[in-house]
Design an enzyme around this catalytic site. Structure first.
Site, PDB file in Angstrom:
ATOM      1  N   ARG A  38     -23.480 105.635 -40.069  1.00  0.00           N
ATOM      2  CA  ARG A  38     -22.874 105.834 -38.737  1.00  0.00           C
ATOM      3  C   ARG A  38     -21.793 106.919 -38.775  1.00  0.00           C
ATOM      4  O   ARG A  38     -21.635 107.665 -37.813  1.00  0.00           O
ATOM      5  CB  ARG A  38     -22.301 104.517 -38.211  1.00  0.00           C
ATOM      6  CG  ARG A  38     -23.376 103.647 -37.619  1.00  0.00           C
ATOM      7  CD  ARG A  38     -22.822 102.390 -37.004  1.00  0.00           C
ATOM      8  NE  ARG A  38     -23.854 101.734 -36.214  1.00  0.00           N
ATOM      9  CZ  ARG A  38     -23.759 100.497 -35.752  1.00  0.00           C
ATOM     10  NH1 ARG A  38     -22.691  99.782 -35.983  1.00  0.00           N
ATOM     11  NH2 ARG A  38     -24.743  99.988 -35.028  1.00  0.00           N
ATOM     12  N   LYS A 199     -38.972  86.551 -34.401  1.00  0.00           N
ATOM     13  CA  LYS A 199     -39.169  85.600 -33.295  1.00  0.00           C
ATOM     14  C   LYS A 199     -39.422  86.259 -31.951  1.00  0.00           C
ATOM     15  O   LYS A 199     -38.865  87.309 -31.654  1.00  0.00           O
ATOM     16  CB  LYS A 199     -37.909  84.740 -33.158  1.00  0.00           C
ATOM     17  CG  LYS A 199     -37.689  83.818 -34.330  1.00  0.00           C
ATOM     18  CD  LYS A 199     -36.443  83.021 -34.073  1.00  0.00           C
ATOM     19  CE  LYS A 199     -36.249  81.971 -35.160  1.00  0.00           C
ATOM     20  NZ  LYS A 199     -35.003  81.236 -34.931  1.00  0.00           N
ATOM     21  N   GLY A 356     -31.838  97.097 -36.735  1.00  0.00           N
ATOM     22  CA  GLY A 356     -31.305  97.048 -38.102  1.00  0.00           C
ATOM     23  C   GLY A 356     -32.376  96.882 -39.162  1.00  0.00           C
ATOM     24  O   GLY A 356     -32.470  97.667 -40.121  1.00  0.00           O
TER      25      GLY A 356
HETATM   26  N1  LIG Z   1     -44.711  86.832 -40.759  1.00  0.00           N
HETATM   27  C1  LIG Z   1     -43.387  86.669 -40.883  1.00  0.00           C
HETATM   28  N2  LIG Z   1     -42.888  85.468 -41.200  1.00  0.00           N
HETATM   29  C2  LIG Z   1     -41.546  85.295 -41.316  1.00  0.00           C
HETATM   30  N3  LIG Z   1     -40.632  86.262 -41.117  1.00  0.00           N
HETATM   31  C3  LIG Z   1     -41.083  87.477 -40.788  1.00  0.00           C
HETATM   32  C4  LIG Z   1     -42.479  87.732 -40.654  1.00  0.00           C
HETATM   33  N4  LIG Z   1     -42.621  89.044 -40.322  1.00  0.00           N
HETATM   34  C5  LIG Z   1     -41.371  89.564 -40.244  1.00  0.00           C
HETATM   35  N5  LIG Z   1     -40.454  88.640 -40.521  1.00  0.00           N
HETATM   36  C6  LIG Z   1     -38.996  88.817 -40.590  1.00  0.00           C
HETATM   37  O1  LIG Z   1     -38.480  89.419 -39.429  1.00  0.00           O
HETATM   38  C7  LIG Z   1     -37.201  89.960 -39.754  1.00  0.00           C
HETATM   39  C8  LIG Z   1     -36.906  91.211 -38.968  1.00  0.00           C
HETATM   40  O2  LIG Z   1     -36.974  90.964 -37.606  1.00  0.00           O
HETATM   41  P1  LIG Z   1     -35.912  91.453 -36.539  1.00  0.00           P
HETATM   42  O3  LIG Z   1     -36.439  91.053 -35.231  1.00  0.00           O
HETATM   43  O4  LIG Z   1     -34.553  90.959 -36.944  1.00  0.00           O
HETATM   44  O5  LIG Z   1     -35.979  93.063 -36.723  1.00  0.00           O
HETATM   45  P2  LIG Z   1     -35.083  94.182 -36.064  1.00  0.00           P
HETATM   46  O6  LIG Z   1     -35.076  93.997 -34.581  1.00  0.00           O
HETATM   47  O7  LIG Z   1     -35.483  95.496 -36.626  1.00  0.00           O
HETATM   48  O8  LIG Z   1     -33.642  93.906 -36.683  1.00  0.00           O
HETATM   49  P3  LIG Z   1     -32.202  93.614 -36.061  1.00  0.00           P
HETATM   50  O9  LIG Z   1     -32.335  92.302 -35.322  1.00  0.00           O
HETATM   51  O10 LIG Z   1     -31.367  93.519 -37.309  1.00  0.00           O
HETATM   52  O11 LIG Z   1     -31.842  94.770 -35.167  1.00  0.00           O
HETATM   53  C9  LIG Z   1     -37.232  90.262 -41.239  1.00  0.00           C
HETATM   54  O12 LIG Z   1     -36.220  89.520 -41.872  1.00  0.00           O
HETATM   55  C10 LIG Z   1     -38.620  89.788 -41.680  1.00  0.00           C
HETATM   56  O13 LIG Z   1     -38.642  89.140 -42.928  1.00  0.00           O
HETATM   57  O1  LIG Z   2     -22.646  97.268 -34.494  1.00  0.00           O
HETATM   58  C1  LIG Z   2     -23.012  97.451 -33.320  1.00  0.00           C
HETATM   59  O2  LIG Z   2     -24.171  97.191 -32.919  1.00  0.00           O
HETATM   60  C2  LIG Z   2     -22.055  98.109 -32.371  1.00  0.00           C
HETATM   61  O3  LIG Z   2     -20.981  98.669 -33.047  1.00  0.00           O
HETATM   62  C3  LIG Z   2     -21.587  97.135 -31.313  1.00  0.00           C
HETATM   63  O4  LIG Z   2     -20.852  96.102 -31.913  1.00  0.00           O
HETATM   64  P1  LIG Z   2     -20.633  94.725 -31.119  1.00  0.00           P
HETATM   65  O5  LIG Z   2     -21.980  94.037 -31.085  1.00  0.00           O
HETATM   66  O6  LIG Z   2     -19.607  93.958 -31.908  1.00  0.00           O
HETATM   67  O7  LIG Z   2     -20.178  95.066 -29.738  1.00  0.00           O
END
Ligand SMILES: Nc1ncnc2c1ncn2[C@@H]1O[C@H](COP(=O)(O)OP(=O)(O)OP(=O)(O)O)[C@@H](O)[C@H]1O
Ligand SMILES: O=C(O)[C@H](O)COP(=O)(O)O
Length: 398
Positions: A38, A199, A356
């Site tokens: 970042r 999910k 992430g």
């Molecule tokens: N078939 C599965 N069974 C269980 N967990 C799974 C499966 N496929 C993916 N995952 C899990 O989903 C998670 C990632 O999903 P998430 O929705 O958090 O992704 P993202 O949106 O990129 O991340 P963030 O929420 O950090 O922004 C990972 O930890 C992964 O292990």
């Molecule tokens: O890490 C983030 O996604 C941004 O810096 C926003 O942080 P916040 O979810 O604590 O508002």
């Protein structure tokens, strides 16, 4: 012409006090910043303004402090990394308003860079309190927002300031908005979305918006199990939100109405344990053993995903196709990511990804640099993909 003012619209800024909102909410372990991505993203804006002779005053939040100032959430932990990434001295002040901030600003020379203390040490920040916003504005002549990843927050430093000072988008904000516009705003069709992750419950708004906007929605990861189960297929011990069967059905109906193809896995890689190297087998999605769980989509599904990527002119991606952190269940995510990178490099695809875990997965596949754009934003990227207006962006619009 951009729909918002950028640094290109700023002339003669030598000696001007420019308040630059950046996102320095970076991971810190044992007092040290562990990922400077970042900071690297906002460096061009800071350095460009400094080179033009502005007094660059950085505003940022860090973490979610609840009860005012505390050393754990002090930006003094981040300042050395900012200095290192910028390769430029960074002054600091012990507060972002009041006497401490004013006297630090008064001492600045043209081109200096000053990092003010965590804006969230004041309750007014998150309340977008007009008095707090005025106190922030007192130290600036111009406001530049380069924190897209905090733009889903209507806070004083992300939204309020734009009502008090002439407001401009920084280079990262500009790049992010231009990339997102290409991804979903005004994309070249066909547009394919890949949505995976754990999910459905965390992504209902996202899925509902996407089916109205894209030509095909590829669903993978744990969330695919909820859709498959809603169809009446047994998913064994797979991660599945059975209570969301009706939601999944409704999303499929809305997709059909909007002419969006829903692409679900045809096969899966199943295991009996959620751990690296667990014994596994490939099964048809209609034949998941009752005692097993799907941890990745199978090879036939990967071929189908690649075929959709090949047809696409634009790809938006959020969420991995499998449990990519534990090998070999990273295979589908890695194969699809590499194929999207190849098509992007060949000039056939605009690829935009965010989230992430998605960024980690693309880094794991070694292709994050090859996508057209990878957003460092978490919540802001998701809200934007959900079609929501981001207050920090809306206020910058011309
Ligand atoms: N078939 C599965 N069974 C269980 N967990 C799974 C499966 N496929 C993916 N995952 C899990 O989903 C998670 C990632 O999903 P998430 O929705 O958090 O992704 P993202 O949106 O990129 O991340 P963030 O929420 O950090 O922004 C990972 O930890 C992964 O292990
Ligand atoms: O890490 C983030 O996604 C941004 O810096 C926003 O942080 P916040 O979810 O604590 O508002």
């Amino acid at each position: 012409m951009a729909a918002f003012k950028t640094i290109d619209d700023l002339n003669d800024i030598a000696g001007k006090r420019v308040l630059v909102r950046v996102d320095l909410n970076v991971p810190v372990k044992d007092g040290k910043v562990t990922d400077t991505t970042r900071i690297e993203r906002v460096a061009p804006t800071i350095l460009e303004l400094s080179e033009k002779g502005a007094k660059v005053i950085l505003l940022a939040h860090f973490g979610r402090p609840k009860d005012g100032p505390s050393p754990e959430f002090s930006l003094s932990l981040v300042a050395p990394s900012v200095e290192q990434v910028l390769d430029h001295a960074v002054l600091t002040a012990s507060d972002c308003i009041g006497e401490a901030a004013a006297s630090a600003v008064a001492k600045m020379n043209n081109g200096d860079i000053l990092l003010l203390e965590n804006t969230r040490f004041h309750k007014g920040e998150e309340k977008n309190d007009p008095d707090f916003t005025k106190a922030l504005a007192a130290n600036g002549d111009i406001y530049v927002n380069d924190a897209f990843s905090a733009a889903h927050r209507a806070h004083s430093s992300t939204e309020g300031l734009a009502h008090h000072l002439p407001a401009y988008a920084g280079r990262t904000m500009q790049a992010e908005l231009e990339a997102l516009e290409k991804g979903l705003g005004n994309p070249v069709r066909p547009v394919v979305a890949i949505v995976g992750g754990a999910k459905v419950s965390t992504k209902i708004d996202l899925l509902t918006n996407l089916v109205k906007r894209v030509d095909a929605l590829v669903i993978g990861g744990g969330m695919a199990n909820t859709f498959i189960a809603a169809r009446g297929t047994n998913v064994g011990k797979s991660l599945c939100e059975h209570d969301l069967a009706d939601t999944a059905k409704q999303i499929m109906i809305e997709a059909a109405t909007a002419g969006c193809a829903i692409v679900l896995p045809e096969d899966g890689v199943v295991a009996r344990e959620f751990k690296a190297g667990a014994a596994n087998e490939i099964v048809s999605i209609e034949a998941i053993p009752g005692d097993a769980m799907v941890l990745d989509v199978g090879p036939k599904s990967v071929d189908a995903v690649k075929a959709w990527i090949e047809r696409a002119a634009t790809l938006v991606w959020n969420g991995p196709l499998g449990a990519f952190e534990i090998e070999p269940f990273d295979a589908a995510t890695v194969a699809a990511a590499r194929y999207a990178a190849e098509r992007t490099k060949a000039g056939k695809l605009t690829s935009v990804a965010g989230g992430g875990d998605t960024v980690s997965a693309l880094n794991h596949a070694g292709v994050a640099e090859e996508f057209t754009y990878v957003s460092t934003a978490g919540g802001a990227f998701l809200e934007w993909m959900e079609g929501k207006e981001l207050p920090g962006v809306a206020v910058l619009s011309r």
